[in-house]
Scaffold this active site. Sequence first.
Site, PDB file in Angstrom:
ATOM      1  CG  HIS A  48      -2.565  -1.148   1.149  1.00  0.00           C
ATOM      2  ND1 HIS A  48      -3.173  -0.942   0.113  1.00  0.00           N
ATOM      3  CD2 HIS A  48      -1.840  -1.852   1.840  1.00  0.00           C
ATOM      4  CE1 HIS A  48      -3.437  -1.996   0.426  1.00  0.00           C
ATOM      5  NE2 HIS A  48      -2.939  -2.539   1.916  1.00  0.00           N
ATOM      6  NE  ARG A  74       1.541  -5.035   3.762  1.00  0.00           N
ATOM      7  CZ  ARG A  74       0.955  -4.607   4.150  1.00  0.00           C
ATOM      8  NH1 ARG A  74      -0.318  -5.839   4.638  1.00  0.00           N
ATOM      9  NH2 ARG A  74      -0.026  -3.111   4.107  1.00  0.00           N
ATOM     10  CG  ASP A  88      18.348 -11.543  -5.616  1.00  0.00           C
ATOM     11  OD1 ASP A  88      18.589 -12.404  -5.214  1.00  0.00           O
ATOM     12  OD2 ASP A  88      18.266 -11.526  -6.544  1.00  0.00           O
ATOM     13  CD  GLU A 152      -4.506  -9.619   2.933  1.00  0.00           C
ATOM     14  OE1 GLU A 152      -4.731  -8.566   4.202  1.00  0.00           O
ATOM     15  OE2 GLU A 152      -3.208  -9.823   2.337  1.00  0.00           O
ATOM     16  CG  ASP A 178      -8.071  -6.711   2.840  1.00  0.00           C
ATOM     17  OD1 ASP A 178      -8.247  -5.852   1.977  1.00  0.00           O
ATOM     18  OD2 ASP A 178      -7.040  -6.314   3.696  1.00  0.00           O
TER      19      ASP A 178
END
Length: 256
Positions: A48, A74, A88, A152, A178
């Site tokens: 988000h 995230r 990476d 969620e 959610d």
Amino acid sequence: MENPVNRFKAGLREGRHQLGVWNAIPHPTVTECLAACGFDWIVIDTEHGAMEVTDALPALQAVAGYPAASAVVRPAINDWVLIKRHLDQGAQTLMLPYVQSRDEAEAAVRAMRYPPRGLRGVAGMTRASRYGLVEDYSHRAEDELCLILQVETAAALDRLEEIATVEGVDGIFIGPADLSASMGYPGQPEHPAVVAAIEGAIARLKAVGVPSGILTLDPDFARRCIALGTGFTAVGVDMLSLRNGAMGLVEAFGNA
């Protein structure tokens, strides 16, 4: 050179509660400030808001200067290409949103691992391997990687144990916002039915020996979740803290 120890993963294994905060503002100064405040884990959120994969790198570098804090990145979606890029760059813990089934959980695990156990692409000169200086990184990387999956939705909650017990999943994060929407109560994570579902999920995860986590801005509910057994609990969001602090100043001095 040794592969860095993942303190967040170690804390989960030890059963030690870890206090967290959300970093959504895409600037490493903000991330560093949060790390300096004493939180155990900081979510670098590229799902988000404005933060992109390239913003996560300086955020990771900022957290690295504070040994007591752990970065949890995230990605925007449970996608093996995004997962590879974040790994990476040196992310050791990933939190993947909107995992709906055991198949999706298994795909996430494969994306975290090099062949033959997974499908993570192999690159030598990465920050993850300290630019090739970690000896035998491709064989040792998995030891310090940590995978958190977000459950969620009501549908995912019905499959909670199936998702949580996939080998290679280190913890489950319950997403109240959610979840409340999927249960028919959008914007009402405090609804009794949602609270009951969350509390039930914490108990179910405890029963199968999988650490649980949550983000809640309600201090009383945060304490309740910790008492019920959450292993990693986030209690704040950087943008909200900034807004509330600024509004408090306006309220205090607006009529001066």
